[in-house]
Design an enzyme around this catalytic site. Structure first.
Site, short mmCIF file in Angstrom:
data_model
loop_
_atom_site.label_atom_id
_atom_site.label_comp_id
_atom_site.label_asym_id
_atom_site.label_seq_id
_atom_site.Cartn_x
_atom_site.Cartn_y
_atom_site.Cartn_z
N ASN A 9 0.88 -1.18 0.00
CA ASN A 9 0.00 0.00 0.00
C ASN A 9 0.91 1.22 0.00
O ASN A 9 1.47 1.57 1.03
CB ASN A 9 -0.90 -0.02 1.24
CG ASN A 9 -1.74 1.25 1.36
OD1 ASN A 9 -1.85 2.01 0.41
ND2 ASN A 9 -2.32 1.47 2.53
N LYS A 11 0.16 4.26 -0.39
CA LYS A 11 -0.49 5.46 0.15
C LYS A 11 -0.23 6.66 -0.77
O LYS A 11 -0.17 6.48 -1.98
CB LYS A 11 -0.03 5.73 1.58
CG LYS A 11 -0.09 4.48 2.46
CD LYS A 11 0.04 4.80 3.92
CE LYS A 11 0.11 3.49 4.70
NZ LYS A 11 -0.05 3.67 6.12
N HIS A 96 -9.59 1.35 4.50
CA HIS A 96 -8.34 1.54 5.25
C HIS A 96 -8.61 2.49 6.41
O HIS A 96 -9.41 3.43 6.29
CB HIS A 96 -7.26 2.11 4.32
CG HIS A 96 -5.90 2.06 4.94
ND1 HIS A 96 -5.48 2.98 5.87
CD2 HIS A 96 -4.89 1.18 4.79
CE1 HIS A 96 -4.25 2.67 6.26
NE2 HIS A 96 -3.87 1.58 5.62
N GLU A 98 -7.05 4.91 7.53
CA GLU A 98 -6.83 6.34 7.21
C GLU A 98 -8.04 6.92 6.48
O GLU A 98 -8.37 8.09 6.67
CB GLU A 98 -5.54 6.48 6.38
CG GLU A 98 -4.31 6.20 7.24
CD GLU A 98 -3.11 5.64 6.49
OE1 GLU A 98 -3.06 5.72 5.25
OE2 GLU A 98 -2.22 5.10 7.17
N GLU A 168 -6.00 -4.87 10.36
CA GLU A 168 -4.95 -3.89 10.61
C GLU A 168 -5.26 -3.15 11.91
O GLU A 168 -6.06 -2.20 11.91
CB GLU A 168 -4.89 -2.87 9.47
CG GLU A 168 -4.61 -3.48 8.12
CD GLU A 168 -3.96 -2.46 7.18
OE1 GLU A 168 -2.83 -2.70 6.77
OE2 GLU A 168 -4.58 -1.43 6.91
N GLY A 174 1.99 2.14 10.72
CA GLY A 174 2.97 3.21 10.58
C GLY A 174 3.61 3.62 11.89
O GLY A 174 4.28 4.65 11.96
N SER A 214 2.91 -2.29 10.44
CA SER A 214 4.35 -2.35 10.65
C SER A 214 4.93 -3.74 10.39
O SER A 214 5.88 -4.15 11.06
CB SER A 214 4.70 -1.85 12.06
OG SER A 214 4.27 -0.50 12.20
C1 PEP Z 1 -0.98 0.09 5.87
O1 PEP Z 1 -0.98 1.24 5.50
O2 PEP Z 1 -1.89 -0.66 5.48
C2 PEP Z 1 0.09 -0.38 6.74
C3 PEP Z 1 0.00 -1.56 7.27
O3 PEP Z 1 1.16 0.48 6.94
P1 PEP Z 1 2.56 0.13 7.68
O4 PEP Z 1 3.01 -1.20 7.13
O5 PEP Z 1 3.47 1.23 7.31
O6 PEP Z 1 2.26 0.05 9.13
#
Ligand code: PEP
Length: 251
Positions: A9, A11, A96, A98, A168, A174, A214
């Site tokens: 992803n 972003k 997501h 976000e 998630e 992040g 992460s």
């Molecule tokens: C994501 O944006 O779906 C995500 C898991 O980000 P990160 O791996 O940076 O935590």
């Protein structure tokens, strides 16, 4: 049996030339390798058709990071599921955290997006997950259950078979904090049971459930070793081929 998937992803990162280069780098990094998972690149709308061209003929698939909740018309600035599908993308990341947090996407909105994606032959990668306060009071099971039920459980069996889920935990996205593999396994197994109760064991056993938050080359193998963790949705570690490849090789 269900598919293993590692999906990036990106972003809101990379200019178009940078994104094309990144897609080419990921493509060369996996060339000639025997992969045990499907690889997907989730990229900004502006990059979809060029990235689709850059990976054509390789096993890599392309995902949008969002699509509109309406099919077409006077919605300035929106990008429909039909438009996404016309670029060569075959997946779309929906829900997501976000999008839920910054753009106020509710289950009702997400339900419409999922239905439009499916109607346009796009497979949704549907994200669910609790915030830290919810985990701290032990509400994480009920939160993800509600998110799944509200947006997805009016789907027919044949539509539900095209859903990929991504658990998630918002506190892990992040932040450098990862759920332990046992925490991931426990909640993935719960999600699978919720699906089995609604659609039956066979559909539940065939549903891919990704972990996101992460995940990286250092923890992917351990996370993917769990029986109900079928891969990852990867943010930060998908932004270079050197970081992404070890995640792919976690399988
Ligand atoms: C994501 O944006 O779906 C995500 C898991 O980000 P990160 O791996 O940076 O935590």
């Amino acid at each position: 049996m269900r598919k293993n998937i590692v999906a990036g992803n990106w972003k809101m990162n990379t200019s178009l030339p940078e994104g094309i280069q990144l897609a080419k780098d990921v493509r060369s990094s996996i060339e000639g390798k025997n992969l045990n998972c499907e690889v997907i690149l989730g990229v900004p709308f502006t990059h979809l058709s060029e990235v689709a061209k850059a990976v054509a003929g390789s096993p890599i698939k392309v995902a949008a990071e969002n699509c509109a909740s309406e099919s077409k018309g006077a919605f300035t600035g929106e990008v429909s599921a039909e438009m996404v599908a016309s670029t060569g993308a075959t997946y779309v990341i929906l829900g997501h955290s976000e999008r839920r947090q910054y753009y106020h996407e509710t289950s009702a909105i997400l339900k419409k997006k999922v239905e439009l994606a499916l109607a346009n032959q796009l497979k949704p990668i549907f994200c669910i997950g609790e915030v830290l306060e919810e985990r701290e009071v032990g509400k994480h099971f009920e939160v993800v259950e509600r998110q799944v039920k509200e947006a997805l459980f009016d789907l027919s069996e044949s539509d539900f078979k095209n859903i990929v889920l991504a658990y998630e935990p918002v506190w892990a996205i992040g932040t450098g904090k990862t759920a332990t593999s046992d925490q991931a396994q426990e909640i993935h197994a719960h999600i699978r049971k919720v699906i089995a109760d609604k659609y039956g064991k066979s559909i539940a056993d065939n549903t891919t459930i990704l972990y996101g938050g992460s995940a990286n080359g250092g923890n992917a193998k351990e996370l993917f070793s769990k029986p109900d963790v079928d891969g990852g949705l990867i943010g930060g570690a998908s932004l270079s081929a050197e970081k992404f490849l070890p995640v792919i090789e976690g399988f």
